[in-house]
Design a protein around this motif. Structure first.
Motif, PDB file in Angstrom:
ATOM      1  N   THR A  50     -11.153  36.888  59.961  1.00 45.38           N
ATOM      2  CA  THR A  50     -11.420  36.358  61.306  1.00 45.38           C
ATOM      3  C   THR A  50     -12.472  37.212  62.010  1.00 45.38           C
ATOM      4  O   THR A  50     -13.307  36.672  62.744  1.00 45.38           O
ATOM      5  CB  THR A  50     -10.140  36.238  62.156  1.00 45.38           C
ATOM      6  N   ASP A  51     -12.459  38.520  61.783  1.00 43.02           N
ATOM      7  CA  ASP A  51     -13.509  39.375  62.357  1.00 43.02           C
ATOM      8  C   ASP A  51     -14.878  39.018  61.771  1.00 43.02           C
ATOM      9  O   ASP A  51     -15.882  39.002  62.483  1.00 43.02           O
ATOM     10  CB  ASP A  51     -13.214  40.853  62.117  1.00 43.02           C
ATOM     11  N   GLU A  52     -14.907  38.733  60.493  1.00 46.43           N
ATOM     12  CA  GLU A  52     -16.169  38.337  59.858  1.00 46.43           C
ATOM     13  C   GLU A  52     -16.641  36.992  60.423  1.00 46.43           C
ATOM     14  O   GLU A  52     -17.840  36.796  60.641  1.00 46.43           O
ATOM     15  CB  GLU A  52     -16.013  38.253  58.340  1.00 46.43           C
ATOM     16  N   ALA A  53     -15.710  36.091  60.676  1.00 43.81           N
ATOM     17  CA  ALA A  53     -16.072  34.802  61.280  1.00 43.81           C
ATOM     18  C   ALA A  53     -16.663  35.006  62.672  1.00 43.81           C
ATOM     19  O   ALA A  53     -17.651  34.350  63.030  1.00 43.81           O
ATOM     20  CB  ALA A  53     -14.855  33.884  61.335  1.00 43.81           C
ATOM     21  N   LYS A  54     -16.085  35.911  63.451  1.00 43.58           N
ATOM     22  CA  LYS A  54     -16.637  36.210  64.785  1.00 43.58           C
ATOM     23  C   LYS A  54     -18.042  36.793  64.651  1.00 43.58           C
ATOM     24  O   LYS A  54     -18.945  36.430  65.413  1.00 43.58           O
ATOM     25  CB  LYS A  54     -15.735  37.183  65.541  1.00 43.58           C
ATOM     26  N   ASN A  55     -18.227  37.679  63.690  1.00 40.25           N
ATOM     27  CA  ASN A  55     -19.541  38.269  63.456  1.00 40.25           C
ATOM     28  C   ASN A  55     -20.554  37.196  63.069  1.00 40.25           C
ATOM     29  O   ASN A  55     -21.672  37.168  63.598  1.00 40.25           O
ATOM     30  CB  ASN A  55     -19.442  39.335  62.360  1.00 40.25           C
ATOM     31  N   GLU A  80     -33.414  22.295  61.932  1.00 34.10           N
ATOM     32  CA  GLU A  80     -32.865  23.656  61.942  1.00 34.10           C
ATOM     33  C   GLU A  80     -31.750  23.780  62.983  1.00 34.10           C
ATOM     34  O   GLU A  80     -30.695  24.372  62.728  1.00 34.10           O
ATOM     35  CB  GLU A  80     -33.976  24.659  62.234  1.00 34.10           C
ATOM     36  N   LEU A  81     -31.979  23.225  64.167  1.00 30.74           N
ATOM     37  CA  LEU A  81     -30.973  23.291  65.226  1.00 30.74           C
ATOM     38  C   LEU A  81     -29.694  22.561  64.825  1.00 30.74           C
ATOM     39  O   LEU A  81     -28.592  23.078  65.028  1.00 30.74           O
ATOM     40  CB  LEU A  81     -31.532  22.723  66.532  1.00 30.74           C
ATOM     41  N   GLU A  82     -29.817  21.387  64.237  1.00 29.79           N
ATOM     42  CA  GLU A  82     -28.639  20.638  63.782  1.00 29.79           C
ATOM     43  C   GLU A  82     -27.865  21.434  62.732  1.00 29.79           C
ATOM     44  O   GLU A  82     -26.636  21.473  62.753  1.00 29.79           O
ATOM     45  CB  GLU A  82     -29.049  19.281  63.222  1.00 29.79           C
ATOM     46  N   PHE A  83     -28.584  22.067  61.818  1.00 27.22           N
ATOM     47  CA  PHE A  83     -27.977  22.889  60.771  1.00 27.22           C
ATOM     48  C   PHE A  83     -27.189  24.048  61.387  1.00 27.22           C
ATOM     49  O   PHE A  83     -26.033  24.300  61.033  1.00 27.22           O
ATOM     50  CB  PHE A  83     -29.082  23.396  59.844  1.00 27.22           C
ATOM     51  N   LEU A  84     -27.811  24.760  62.327  1.00 24.51           N
ATOM     52  CA  LEU A  84     -27.154  25.898  62.979  1.00 24.51           C
ATOM     53  C   LEU A  84     -25.974  25.452  63.828  1.00 24.51           C
ATOM     54  O   LEU A  84     -24.931  26.117  63.856  1.00 24.51           O
ATOM     55  CB  LEU A  84     -28.161  26.682  63.817  1.00 24.51           C
ATOM     56  N   GLU A  85     -26.107  24.343  64.521  1.00 26.77           N
ATOM     57  CA  GLU A  85     -25.000  23.830  65.336  1.00 26.77           C
ATOM     58  C   GLU A  85     -23.816  23.436  64.454  1.00 26.77           C
ATOM     59  O   GLU A  85     -22.659  23.649  64.826  1.00 26.77           O
ATOM     60  CB  GLU A  85     -25.457  22.639  66.187  1.00 26.77           C
ATOM     61  N   LYS A  86     -24.088  22.873  63.286  1.00 23.40           N
ATOM     62  CA  LYS A  86     -23.017  22.531  62.336  1.00 23.40           C
ATOM     63  C   LYS A  86     -22.268  23.790  61.913  1.00 23.40           C
ATOM     64  O   LYS A  86     -21.036  23.822  61.900  1.00 23.40           O
ATOM     65  CB  LYS A  86     -23.598  21.812  61.117  1.00 23.40           C
ATOM     66  N   GLU A  87     -23.024  24.828  61.557  1.00 25.85           N
ATOM     67  CA  GLU A  87     -22.399  26.091  61.154  1.00 25.85           C
ATOM     68  C   GLU A  87     -21.601  26.693  62.308  1.00 25.85           C
ATOM     69  O   GLU A  87     -20.491  27.197  62.110  1.00 25.85           O
ATOM     70  CB  GLU A  87     -23.458  27.070  60.663  1.00 25.85           C
ATOM     71  N   LYS A  88     -22.148  26.648  63.496  1.00 28.15           N
ATOM     72  CA  LYS A  88     -21.450  27.160  64.683  1.00 28.15           C
ATOM     73  C   LYS A  88     -20.137  26.418  64.892  1.00 28.15           C
ATOM     74  O   LYS A  88     -19.092  27.044  65.119  1.00 28.15           O
ATOM     75  CB  LYS A  88     -22.358  27.015  65.906  1.00 28.15           C
ATOM     76  N   ASN A  89     -20.171  25.105  64.805  1.00 24.69           N
ATOM     77  CA  ASN A  89     -18.960  24.310  65.010  1.00 24.69           C
ATOM     78  C   ASN A  89     -17.906  24.588  63.944  1.00 24.69           C
ATOM     79  O   ASN A  89     -16.703  24.621  64.245  1.00 24.69           O
ATOM     80  CB  ASN A  89     -19.300  22.822  65.078  1.00 24.69           C
ATOM     81  N   GLN A  90     -18.335  24.798  62.702  1.00 25.32           N
ATOM     82  CA  GLN A  90     -17.387  25.147  61.635  1.00 25.32           C
ATOM     83  C   GLN A  90     -16.676  26.463  61.961  1.00 25.32           C
ATOM     84  O   GLN A  90     -15.451  26.563  61.830  1.00 25.32           O
ATOM     85  CB  GLN A  90     -18.110  25.273  60.291  1.00 25.32           C
ATOM     86  N   LEU A  91     -17.441  27.441  62.396  1.00 24.13           N
ATOM     87  CA  LEU A  91     -16.867  28.751  62.727  1.00 24.13           C
ATOM     88  C   LEU A  91     -15.953  28.657  63.948  1.00 24.13           C
ATOM     89  O   LEU A  91     -14.878  29.271  63.971  1.00 24.13           O
ATOM     90  CB  LEU A  91     -17.974  29.772  62.958  1.00 24.13           C
ATOM     91  N   LEU A  92     -16.363  27.897  64.953  1.00 21.89           N
ATOM     92  CA  LEU A  92     -15.518  27.730  66.143  1.00 21.89           C
ATOM     93  C   LEU A  92     -14.198  27.059  65.794  1.00 21.89           C
ATOM     94  O   LEU A  92     -13.136  27.471  66.277  1.00 21.89           O
ATOM     95  CB  LEU A  92     -16.255  26.918  67.208  1.00 21.89           C
ATOM     96  N   GLU A  93     -14.259  26.063  64.943  1.00 24.28           N
ATOM     97  CA  GLU A  93     -13.041  25.378  64.518  1.00 24.28           C
ATOM     98  C   GLU A  93     -12.115  26.342  63.762  1.00 24.28           C
ATOM     99  O   GLU A  93     -10.905  26.379  63.998  1.00 24.28           O
ATOM    100  CB  GLU A  93     -13.397  24.188  63.638  1.00 24.28           C
ATOM    101  N   PHE A  94     -12.697  27.127  62.876  1.00 22.67           N
ATOM    102  CA  PHE A  94     -11.919  28.108  62.121  1.00 22.67           C
ATOM    103  C   PHE A  94     -11.280  29.131  63.061  1.00 22.67           C
ATOM    104  O   PHE A  94     -10.091  29.424  62.956  1.00 22.67           O
ATOM    105  CB  PHE A  94     -12.824  28.811  61.095  1.00 22.67           C
ATOM    106  N   LEU A  95     -12.066  29.666  63.985  1.00 29.52           N
ATOM    107  CA  LEU A  95     -11.548  30.683  64.908  1.00 29.52           C
ATOM    108  C   LEU A  95     -10.524  30.109  65.885  1.00 29.52           C
ATOM    109  O   LEU A  95      -9.583  30.809  66.264  1.00 29.52           O
ATOM    110  CB  LEU A  95     -12.693  31.351  65.659  1.00 29.52           C
ATOM    111  N   THR A  96     -10.689  28.866  66.259  1.00 33.15           N
ATOM    112  CA  THR A  96      -9.702  28.233  67.134  1.00 33.15           C
ATOM    113  C   THR A  96      -8.349  28.177  66.429  1.00 33.15           C
ATOM    114  O   THR A  96      -7.307  28.416  67.041  1.00 33.15           O
ATOM    115  CB  THR A  96     -10.158  26.814  67.530  1.00 33.15           C
TER     116      THR A  96
END
Length: 104
Positions: A50-55, A80-96
């Motif tokens: 989870t710390d790595e996900a936050k990083n 590029e923005l769509e790609f990064l937003e997808k990755e961001k959303n994956q991490l947010l979902e995981f951290l939630t």
């Protein structure tokens, strides 16, 4: 030994998969970066992951900010923005699901 659910969920995040399969293998921390290997490795505790996900989320947010500053809105910007937003959303979902409530 079964793969922990947290690990299964982590492997739904492209940024964490890259961390395990590429970076951690190159650094010699893992041999292959497979779900089973990460799940069985005692160094990869739930807190570590989870710390790595936050990083990775922090790094992704910085990439998004930098993209907005460095672009002329060329053709690749939106992709590029769509790609990064997808990755961001994956991490947010995981951290939630797995992160401490004050994770972000």
């Amino acid at each position: 030994m079964a793969v922990r659910q947290l690990i299964r969920d982590a492997f739904q995040c492209d940024e964490l998969v890259h961390q395990f399969k590429i970076l951690d293998v190159e650094d010699g921390l893992l041999a292959t970066g497979s779900e089973k290997e990460v799940s069985q490795n005692k160094l990869y505790t739930d807190m570590y992951i989870t710390d790595e996900a936050k990083n990775r989320l922090d790094l992704t947010n910085k990439k998004i900010d930098r993209l907005g500053e460095d672009t002329d809105n060329d053709a690749t910007y939106k992709i590029e923005l769509e790609f990064l937003e997808k990755e961001k959303n994956q991490l947010l979902e995981f951290l939630t699901k797995w992160g401490p409530k004050d994770a972000f």
